[in-house]
Design an enzyme around this catalytic site. Structure first.
Site, mmCIF file in Angstrom:
data_model
loop_
_atom_site.group_PDB
_atom_site.id
_atom_site.type_symbol
_atom_site.label_atom_id
_atom_site.label_comp_id
_atom_site.label_asym_id
_atom_site.label_seq_id
_atom_site.Cartn_x
_atom_site.Cartn_y
_atom_site.Cartn_z
ATOM 1 N N SER A 64 -40.709 42.278 25.309
ATOM 2 C CA SER A 64 -41.647 42.584 24.242
ATOM 3 C C SER A 64 -41.030 42.293 22.891
ATOM 4 C CB SER A 64 -42.087 44.046 24.321
ATOM 5 O OG SER A 64 -41.091 44.850 23.738
ATOM 6 N N LYS A 65 -41.898 42.083 21.933
ATOM 7 C CA LYS A 65 -41.499 41.729 20.573
ATOM 8 C C LYS A 65 -40.469 42.711 20.018
ATOM 9 C CE LYS A 65 -43.786 38.479 17.815
ATOM 10 N NZ LYS A 65 -42.887 37.376 18.066
ATOM 11 N N ARG A 66 -40.639 43.971 20.392
ATOM 12 C CA ARG A 66 -39.772 45.005 19.838
ATOM 13 C C ARG A 66 -38.295 44.770 20.181
ATOM 14 N NH1 ARG A 66 -41.260 49.389 22.540
ATOM 15 N NH2 ARG A 66 -43.206 48.397 23.175
#
Ligand code: GLU
Length: 486
Positions: free
Chosen positions: A254-256
């Site tokens: 995920s982007k995080r």
């Protein structure tokens, strides 16, 4: 007789290419190539609420950068178009009607409010959240009236109430689902647009797709797709569900936790070759265990039947390793061109790279080629080659227990030795030879001379060898930098 392979890459236009989708498109491309088939690009944009301006163009741009091409698609046409789902509404309308007429789908007038209450109810009773089929058996007359009254509706697929649905995945074999676990899901939304589940079947059938390659996350909806093929009395294509790629702690990428788009990796200086090699290794492995896989080798050796089903791990260190490997393979002219944008960007504030000759830039790149993991690494570590003034603390000149006074005296000796080397002999070897021979003859400690020389030339504690640096800087600039210390 086997049909000619037709395989599609069907991304949703999100505005960037997810690193996981890079793997998908590589595999669809390789399947098309290895089976002598047709590679098709289809844009799945039925979710208009997620529309991103310019997304299709940027997708095509990044696919071009990777070197993936298609035989049919929105920008090159083909006889099965349109290749953009939002332009295919008439086709979906026709098949929606056919399905309704066959009694395999039905109008559902339940409002979002009612569905919400139904779900809360199910939750309270600890029942699985599933549409309760309120509208499944409405009379023809009631349906007509409610449509006439302007009530909003969706179209749902009529799923079997009992029994088993058996589907076949090319990698996993048979997968069985209990009919009662399947919901009468929505095929056409209230805005008249199809859901993925409907459009994917209509499109794959009408585009004569023979192989569907998609992520494992679609397995739960696999039986719905197969039941639709059955409802239409169509032959289903072969389905290949790829295993997931997880992050190192076992979660979704995920982007995080870092970069997920191919564009991000591109701008950090990852090479196409490395991204391709890295991506295919998540899901497929060469028989001889030689993991260096370029696209030409892949075209020859890849066979989807050998794909694995255990999840891949996204290991950035492996990507860095492969990137370093491909950087080392690059011809120096090409590598210099690839590095230039990073050098330019970094030097914008201090100096102008255009002032330097191509020959000079090439030497700087060559000296770092072995060490680079990403193209962007070139910027920071080579700044000193381009700066007029080095900014560093002169205390750094002293090696171990030396004082900076001693360091400066030693630099005087280095200066004299360098000055004596004629311009035409100014090479790393002769510089080394003249300095080391002198130091050895006088039994002086090499580090007490080379360390201050390195710092004076680079302003850094870590750099390539001071002889290499001096050669690239040239005699005049090297002497100038040493003189500045005095
Ligand atoms: N649009 C879907 C996605 O991006 C495609 C899945 C499929 O290939 O059928 O995941």
């Amino acid at each position: 007789m086997n049909k000619k392979t037709r395989i599609r890459f069907a991304p949703s236009p999100t505005g960037y290419l997810h690193i996981g989708s890079l793997r998908t498109v590589l595999f669809t491309y390789l399947i098309a190539k290895s089976e002598g088939g047709t590679h098709i690009l289809r844009i799945e944009d039925t979710d208009r609420s997620r529309f991103v301006e310019g997304a299709q163009e940027s997708l095509i741009e990044v696919l071009n950068w990777i070197g993936i091409d298609f035989d049919e698609g929105p920008n090159m046409g083909g006889k099965f178009g349109p290749y953009v789902q939002s332009e295919r509404k008439e086709i979906y309308d026709k098949y929606k009607q056919e399905l309704l007429d066959k009694g395999e789908a039905y109008y559902c007038f339940c409002t979002p409010d009612r569905l919400q209450k139904m779900r809360e109810n199910q939750q309270a009773k600890k029942l699985p959240p599933r549409y309760d089929r309120t509208c499944r058996d409405l009379s023809k007359q009631e349906i007509e009236e409610r449509i006439k009254n302007g009530e909003k509706y969706v179209i749902r697929q009529k799923m079997p109430k009992s029994g088993e649905v058996v589907v076949n995945d090319e990698l996993r074999g048979e997968i069985k689902f209990k009919a009662e676990e399947l919901e009468d899901h929505v095929l056409i939304k209230s805005d008249g647009m199809p859901t993925y589940q409907f459009a994917v079947v209509i499109d794959d059938h009408s585009m004569e797709i023979t192989h569907v390659l998609r992520g494992e996350e679609w397995i739960p909806s696999f039986p719905k797709n197969i039941l639709l093929y059955k409802a239409f009395d169509w032959e289903a294509p072969k389905f290949i569900h790829m295993p997931l790629t997880l992050n190192k702690s076992g979660g979704k990428l995920s982007k995080r936790q870092g970069d997920v788009s191919v564009e991000d990796y591109k701008s950090k200086g990852y090479l196409v070759e490395a991204l391709i090699n890295f991506s295919v290794l998540s899901g497929w492995h060469p028989k001889d265990d030689n993991e260096i896989l370029d696209i030409e080798r892949l075209k020859k050796e890849f066979n989807y039947r050998d794909m694995g089903i255990s999840p891949g791990v996204f290991d950035i260190e492996k990507l860095d390793y492969l990137n370093g490997y491909y950087i080392r393979q690059k011809d120096i002219d090409e590598l210099t061109e690839l590095c230039k944008p990073y050098l330019k960007e970094n030097l914008k504030k201090t100096n102008d790279i255009e002032k330097q000759s191509d020959e000079y830039i090439k030497k700087v790149v060559a000296i770092e080629q072995e060490r680079l993991k990403k193209l962007s690494d070139i910027a920071e570590i080579t700044t000193f080659f381009f700066e007029d003034e080095l900014n560093y603390d002169h205390e750094m000149l002293a090696w171990k227990k030396m004082t900076s006074e001693q360091a400066k005296e030693n630099l005087d000796i280095i200066y004299e030795l360098l000055e004596k080397i004629p311009e035409e002999n100014w090479t790393n070897d002769s510089i080394e030879d003249s300095i080391v021979t002198y130091l050895k003859a006088k039994e002086l400690k090499i580090g007490e001379y080379l360390w201050p020389m390195r710092v004076a030339l680079t302003g850094k504690k870590a750099s390539p060898s001071p002889f290499d640096v001096a050669e690239i800087l040239g005699k005049g600039e090297s002497l100038k930098r040493i003189r500045k210390v005095k």
